[in-house]
Design an enzyme around this catalytic site. Sequence first.
Site, PDB file in Angstrom:
ATOM      1  N   TYR A 177      -0.361   6.783   3.340  1.00  0.00           N
ATOM      2  CA  TYR A 177      -0.416   7.735   2.220  1.00  0.00           C
ATOM      3  C   TYR A 177      -1.796   7.708   1.574  1.00  0.00           C
ATOM      4  O   TYR A 177      -2.406   8.752   1.312  1.00  0.00           O
ATOM      5  CB  TYR A 177       0.677   7.351   1.218  1.00  0.00           C
ATOM      6  CG  TYR A 177       0.661   8.077  -0.099  1.00  0.00           C
ATOM      7  CD1 TYR A 177       1.181   9.366  -0.214  1.00  0.00           C
ATOM      8  CD2 TYR A 177       0.155   7.473  -1.258  1.00  0.00           C
ATOM      9  CE1 TYR A 177       1.193  10.033  -1.440  1.00  0.00           C
ATOM     10  CE2 TYR A 177       0.161   8.128  -2.481  1.00  0.00           C
ATOM     11  CZ  TYR A 177       0.684   9.406  -2.569  1.00  0.00           C
ATOM     12  OH  TYR A 177       0.685  10.050  -3.786  1.00  0.00           O
ATOM     13  N   LYS A 181      -4.777  10.695   1.002  1.00  0.00           N
ATOM     14  CA  LYS A 181      -5.277  11.098  -0.322  1.00  0.00           C
ATOM     15  C   LYS A 181      -6.795  10.873  -0.431  1.00  0.00           C
ATOM     16  O   LYS A 181      -7.497  11.669  -1.044  1.00  0.00           O
ATOM     17  CB  LYS A 181      -4.524  10.348  -1.431  1.00  0.00           C
ATOM     18  CG  LYS A 181      -3.036  10.717  -1.525  1.00  0.00           C
ATOM     19  CD  LYS A 181      -2.823  12.184  -1.881  1.00  0.00           C
ATOM     20  CE  LYS A 181      -1.401  12.499  -2.304  1.00  0.00           C
ATOM     21  NZ  LYS A 181      -1.181  13.940  -2.551  1.00  0.00           N
ATOM     22  N   THR A 214       9.213  11.320 -10.985  1.00  0.00           N
ATOM     23  CA  THR A 214       9.988  12.201 -10.092  1.00  0.00           C
ATOM     24  C   THR A 214      11.042  11.348  -9.384  1.00  0.00           C
ATOM     25  O   THR A 214      10.860  10.136  -9.186  1.00  0.00           O
ATOM     26  CB  THR A 214       9.092  12.906  -9.059  1.00  0.00           C
ATOM     27  OG1 THR A 214       8.509  11.922  -8.208  1.00  0.00           O
ATOM     28  CG2 THR A 214       7.978  13.699  -9.730  1.00  0.00           C
TER      29      THR A 214
END
Length: 287
Positions: A177, A181, A214
């Site tokens: 990840y 990014k 979230t």
Amino acid sequence: VLIPLLGLGLAVYFYSGPGNFSEEMLRGKRVIVTGASSGIGEQMAYHLARMGAHVLLTARTEAKLQKVVEKCLDLGAASARYVSGSMESTAFAEEVVKEAENIWGGLDMLILNHIGRSFFDFFNGDVDHVRKLMETNFLSYVAMTTSALPMLKESEGNIVVVSSVSGKVASPFVAPYSATKFALEGFFSSLRHEFIIEKVNVSITLCILGYINTENAVQMVSHIIKEAPAPKEECALEIIRSGALRQRELHYPASTVTPTLLLRDLAPEFLDGLIRNNMRVENIKRP
Ligand code: NDP
């Protein structure tokens, strides 16, 4: 060391901060939001709808997108539609932009926000997963930007790239990840230079987010990260605001992101220690 740094961080934030934003800036604007079926993307869709924008939403899950579109129409969107599909394919990424061209004949703001599924764990050596995540989290952003650029040049519009502290500072358990990014920062910062050189009046805003509440993020990391997450509704509004104001970078929440970035340059090893200390590493299962 931390107190003056925090003060400096807050000063930087307020200097480059919210500025002269009015929700009217978004009225009638044509906006694509990716990853809009849940989380921050869904909240951005609702804010844009309330502001009277036209929204084109995308993600994979059609049933969720249908519900988000219905709510956007109730909230006052000038129009709301969706296209469902997976951003693992750059052809789909281009198709979404084509749809905007077909329905609106132009585009004002491109909000790139989606991410593919990844894990919060020791890197297990799965190179295929890294490749797929690169396609979803990075290449599709490049493909959509490339396809949308003629329309964005015409409207002198905005590109908003949703990134993460993990795209600026490495932390453990997010190697694939984090790589996607970091790639976004390199690509879009280089592109920003080229726009300036070529006098292309399209803004690029890179959003550096900390931990946000979230459902997916909380489920994945709440047993490991000690800090409390920031609210997704406010985060979504800050992203739209920073894009409309053509800010170079958003730090949200500024109280944690800005000091972290200052420490990265001033005391990187100290910061690495703080990052590991902020985690319940014992809750990660060993490979
Ligand atoms: P969510 O997991 O809540 O939402 C991700 C969205 O992407 C969903 O709409 C999902 O919908 C969509 N998506 C997933 N896989 C694909 C795919 N293959 N193709 C197309 N769409 C896909 O994420 P968040 O709201 O938490 O995060 C939004 C952004 O904020 C991301 O860029 C993330 O990196 C960044 N961020 C978030 C942080 C947080 O703590 N939440 C921290 C730092 C950065 P569907 O499954 O229907 O396809």
